[in-house]
Motif scaffolding. Structure first.
Motif, PDB file in Angstrom:
ATOM      1  N   LEU A 271      18.807   9.000 -22.177  1.00 46.33           N
ATOM      2  CA  LEU A 271      17.468   8.884 -21.585  1.00 46.33           C
ATOM      3  C   LEU A 271      16.357   9.240 -22.567  1.00 46.33           C
ATOM      4  CD1 LEU A 271      18.044  10.264 -17.962  1.00 46.33           C
ATOM      5  CD2 LEU A 271      18.191   7.917 -18.834  1.00 46.33           C
ATOM      6  N   GLU A 272      16.525  10.313 -23.341  1.00 48.11           N
ATOM      7  CA  GLU A 272      15.469  10.701 -24.280  1.00 48.11           C
ATOM      8  C   GLU A 272      15.273   9.646 -25.366  1.00 48.11           C
ATOM      9  OE1 GLU A 272      13.077  12.962 -24.605  1.00 48.11           O
ATOM     10  OE2 GLU A 272      13.566  13.512 -22.549  1.00 48.11           O
ATOM     11  N   THR A 273      16.388   9.140 -25.881  1.00 44.33           N
ATOM     12  CA  THR A 273      16.292   8.074 -26.894  1.00 44.33           C
ATOM     13  C   THR A 273      15.614   6.841 -26.297  1.00 44.33           C
ATOM     14  OG1 THR A 273      18.286   8.854 -27.999  1.00 44.33           O
ATOM     15  CG2 THR A 273      17.611   6.578 -28.436  1.00 44.33           C
ATOM     16  N   ALA A 274      16.026   6.506 -25.068  1.00 40.18           N
ATOM     17  CA  ALA A 274      15.441   5.345 -24.402  1.00 40.18           C
ATOM     18  C   ALA A 274      13.937   5.522 -24.224  1.00 40.18           C
ATOM     19  CB  ALA A 274      16.107   5.141 -23.048  1.00 40.18           C
ATOM     20  N   ARG A 275      13.549   6.697 -23.788  1.00 37.77           N
ATOM     21  CA  ARG A 275      12.117   6.955 -23.546  1.00 37.77           C
ATOM     22  C   ARG A 275      11.319   6.836 -24.846  1.00 37.77           C
ATOM     23  NH1 ARG A 275       9.639  12.548 -20.931  1.00 37.77           N
ATOM     24  NH2 ARG A 275       7.435  12.052 -21.270  1.00 37.77           N
TER      25      ARG A 275
END
Length: 585
Positions: free
Chosen positions: A521-525
């Motif tokens: 999720l953090e990478t995606a964001r």
């Protein structure tokens, strides 16, 4: 599937860029024929013929002449020149030598051309054209020492040709292989005897510029402003030289020169606002064009330029009025003006007037764009069949035919008829099975229809021919990430595309989406926020909002979606995302 949004230049931007190019201002006037040359009229032809060698027309000579001429007509000027050179040596006929020189020069055989010209001079010592062509050829070959005596003799024997000779020197000196310093020295020495001849000063200016002697360039420009204030060529030459490196420097230079040349031609004065356009200084350009228009209210070029700039600055009323006046004044690119007037009418939501202008565009470069706009207007009214029929016969080249089919597919997709789009593309691909643009478009249509297998097949067909095609790599990766669970494979394709174009927001969005699918999720964001910052697209907002929602940042997600829905009411991807997540407006 999201296609890569390859930037397409706006029609107006193209037009303004074309406006920025500096036209040749004042080509040199050809030198008048010398007394010796002008004396070679029909009345003296018998005397000239008496000087020619008495050579019998043997079958071998006749065959050589015919073979040379036929070869030249078939595009083989090089062999034709060598054939004539052999004939000239055999017959000692200066006409053969002249023909040999012409063909050798045409084919770029400078050594052979020099040999032919020397032979021509040997056989006809009074021929000044032979000497002039020889000095030009020698300079082109970098043989400055050999060319200088020829130039000096020409200047001595034909002082009236000095203007043309020095203009030739200005053009050729920088091409000498012996070095610009040697050329500069030679030109300066030759011009020393002509302190008040503008062409001589121009030749020195050109050689000084090529040699990096800016002080001499400035000095010669000052001199030319005094002795030839109405001669545009040196100024235009320097403008062209400067604009290749720095458009603003060229603009500043021309502004200074015009200030001290109040009688400069209109064409040179028009070059100034054109340079401002090239530097994207549109308000200044418009002001400068308007000032010129006051003195020349019916000039079609000025009416066209001010109309186009008004359109660029969204002054649609002025743009419409000026362009119509340009048409009435017989502006040469009439169909382009009509097409632009159609665009203005569309911007003003006057569909009937737009159709009228587009309908007046005749066969030529603007015909396909005009018919395409008419088809789009028809499709917008729900007349898809009429629009597709209008487009069907269009397109002369293979690429134009591809563009027509792509537009047909786009119109069918927008009309919610993907099956029709698929059929059109398949028909076109039966004729051009390896057309990557058609394969890519059909993969988009297959994705819309939910047929992942067909979409994957077409994208792989592109990659088979072009393994590094960034658009196809990104599309295949995105399709696999969005429609399947083959996330590792999808990541590989997207990663390869992103390495090729790391700042492309479309690929950043794809990387964010596949990272989300992998649970990162953090990478995606990170990727999605970067993509949205560079390209605030509603589909990117849908992806970013979903990541925020999964992270528990639901208010941020809702705020983002509400913002995009306000700008794009009813956007399907955002609404589908909200329904799937149970988010309420």
């Amino acid at each position: 599937m999201k296609p890569l949004k390859r930037t397409l230049p706006l029609l107006l931007a193209l037009s303004l860029a074309a406006c920025a190019s500096t036209k040749p201002i004042a080509p040199p006037v050809p030198a008048q024929p010398s007394a010796a040359e002008s004396g070679k009229s029909n009345e003296t032809a018998p005397q000239e013929e008496a000087k020619l060698p008495d050579v019998a027309l043997t079958p071998e000579i006749l065959y050589g002449v015919l073979a040379g001429e036929i070869a030249a007509q078939r595009g083989a000027a090089g062999p034709a020149g060598l054939t004539y050179l052999d004939l000239a040596r055999q017959t000692r006929d200066p006409r053969m030598a002249r023909r040999a020189a012409e063909f050798c020069l045409l084919s770029g055989q400078l050594k052979e051309a020099s040999d032919a010209l020397r032979l021509w001079i040997e056989l006809d010592p009074e021929s000044l054209p032979a000497r002039e062509q020889l000095f030009i050829t020698l300079m082109r070959s970098g043989k400055l020492a050999e060319s200088k005596p020829l130039i000096e003799e020409l200047l001595r024997r034909e002082p009236a040709r000095a203007q043309a000779i020095f203009v030739q020197l200005a053009r050729l000196s920088s091409r000498a292989e012996g070095g610009s310093a040697d050329a500069y020295k030679m030109v300066a020495e030759l011009a020393a005897a002509y302190p008040n001849l503008p062409e001589a000063r121009f030749a020195v200016l050109a050689a000084a510029a090529d040699n990096g002697d800016q002080a001499a360039v400035d000095r010669e420009l000052d001199r030319l402003a005094q002795i030839a204030p109405q001669w545009d060529l040196p100024v235009a030459w320097q403008v062209d030289r400067l604009r290749r490196k720095d458009m603003n420097a060229a603009t500043a230079f021309l502004q200074r020169e015009l200030a001290r040349r109040p009688q400069a031609s209109l064409e040179l004065r028009i070059a100034y606002p054109r340079l401002l356009v090239g530097a994207k200084r549109f308000p200044e350009a418009r002001t400068a064009f308007e000032e010129l228009l006051k003195d020349h209210p019916d000039n079609p070029d000025l009416l066209y330029a001010t109309g186009l700039l008004a359109y660029q600055m969204r002054d649609l009323q002025t743009a419409d009025e000026r362009l119509q006046r340009a048409l009435r004044q017989q502006y040469q690119e009439a169909d382009f003006v009509r097409y632009t007037l159609g665009q203005i009418a569309e911007d003003e939501h006057e569909k009937a007037r737009a159709e009228e202008w587009y309908g007046q565009v005749g066969p030529g470069q603007q015909y396909l764009p005009a018919q395409s706009r008419l088809a789009m207007l028809e499709a917008g009214e729900g007349k898809l069949t009429e629009a597709l029929s209008r487009l069907e016969p269009l397109g002369g080249t293979d690429q134009e035919k591809v563009s027509v089919v792509l537009l047909q597919s786009q119109l069918a997709r927008e009309a919610k008829q993907p099956q029709r789009a698929y059929a059109l593309l398949s028909k076109a691909l039966s004729r051009q099975p390896r057309a990557s643009e058609l394969l890519y478009e059909r993969s988009l249509v297959s994705d819309v229809m939910g047929n992942v297998g067909n979409a994957e097949r077409d994208l792989r067909a592109i990659l088979k021919d072009k393994p590094d095609d960034v658009q196809a790599l990104n599309a295949l990766g995105y399709t696999l990430a969005n429609r399947t669970t083959r996330y590792r494979e999808a990541y590989g394709y997207i990663d390869k595309a992103l390495k090729a174009e790391p700042e492309n927001p479309v690929i950043q969005d794809s990387m964010g989406w596949v990272s989300f699918k992998q649970g990162k999720l953090e990478t995606a964001r990170k990727y999605l926020e970067k993509a949205y910052g560079a390209m605030p697209d509603p589909e990117v907002a849908a992806h970013l909002g979903e990541v925020l929602w999964r992270q528990g940042l639901r208010e941020q997600a809702m705020s983002l979606w509400d913002k995009e829905l306000a700008a794009h009411p009813g956007h399907e991807v955002i609404l589908e995302t909200m329904r799937r997540l149970g988010a309420k407006q």
